[in-house]
Motif scaffolding. Structure first.
Motif, short mmCIF file in Angstrom:
data_model
loop_
_atom_site.label_atom_id
_atom_site.label_comp_id
_atom_site.label_asym_id
_atom_site.label_seq_id
_atom_site.Cartn_x
_atom_site.Cartn_y
_atom_site.Cartn_z
N UNK A 55 10.91 -8.00 -1.80
CA UNK A 55 9.62 -7.97 -2.51
C UNK A 55 8.79 -9.21 -2.21
N UNK A 56 9.45 -10.38 -2.19
CA UNK A 56 8.73 -11.62 -1.87
C UNK A 56 8.22 -11.59 -0.43
N UNK A 57 9.06 -11.11 0.48
CA UNK A 57 8.65 -11.02 1.87
C UNK A 57 7.41 -10.14 2.00
N UNK A 58 7.44 -8.96 1.38
CA UNK A 58 6.30 -8.04 1.48
C UNK A 58 5.05 -8.62 0.82
N UNK A 59 5.22 -9.31 -0.27
CA UNK A 59 4.06 -9.94 -0.93
C UNK A 59 3.42 -10.96 -0.01
N UNK A 60 4.23 -11.77 0.65
CA UNK A 60 3.71 -12.77 1.59
C UNK A 60 3.02 -12.07 2.76
N UNK A 61 3.62 -11.03 3.27
CA UNK A 61 3.03 -10.27 4.38
C UNK A 61 1.64 -9.77 3.99
N UNK A 62 1.52 -9.20 2.80
CA UNK A 62 0.23 -8.69 2.34
C UNK A 62 -0.78 -9.83 2.16
N UNK A 63 -0.33 -10.95 1.59
CA UNK A 63 -1.23 -12.10 1.41
C UNK A 63 -1.71 -12.65 2.75
N UNK A 64 -0.87 -12.52 3.78
CA UNK A 64 -1.26 -12.97 5.12
C UNK A 64 -2.07 -11.92 5.87
N UNK A 65 -2.38 -10.83 5.17
CA UNK A 65 -3.19 -9.74 5.72
C UNK A 65 -2.57 -9.13 6.97
N UNK A 66 -1.25 -8.96 6.91
CA UNK A 66 -0.51 -8.29 7.98
C UNK A 66 -0.11 -6.92 7.46
N UNK A 67 -0.04 -5.96 8.34
CA UNK A 67 0.39 -4.61 7.98
C UNK A 67 1.87 -4.65 7.60
#
Length: 81
Positions: A55-67
């Motif tokens: 969940x933390x990984x995906x949150x960071x991915x979204x915050x970095x505007x990555x798919x």
């Protein structure tokens, strides 16, 4: 399939997170602020000193505007899954 030690997987995840953040031109401080955390949390993630949940990984991915799907596929590839 080869089963690796958790530490090896954590190093792969942390390395990918660092590469992704840098590729987006985002500092540890900025990412930490977006997460509502201190910079040291990002540093610990990127140095495999703190475990990162999915969940933390995906949150960071979204915050970095990555798919998220692209990031998950790339991480799976790096992990050999």
């Amino acid at each position: 399939m080869t089963i690796r030690h958790d530490t090896q997987d954590e190093l792969i995840v942390s390395s990918y997170l660092r590469e992704l953040r840098k590729s987006k031109g985002v500092s540890q401080e900025t990412l930490a602020s977006l997460l509502g955390e201190g910079q040291s949390v990002i540093s610990k993630y990127e140095n495999a000193q703190r475990k990162l949940t999915a969940a933390e990984f995906l949150r960071i991915v979204v915050l970095l505007e990555e798919d998220p799907q692209k990031a998950s596929e790339e991480l799976s590839r790096r992990l050999g899954l």
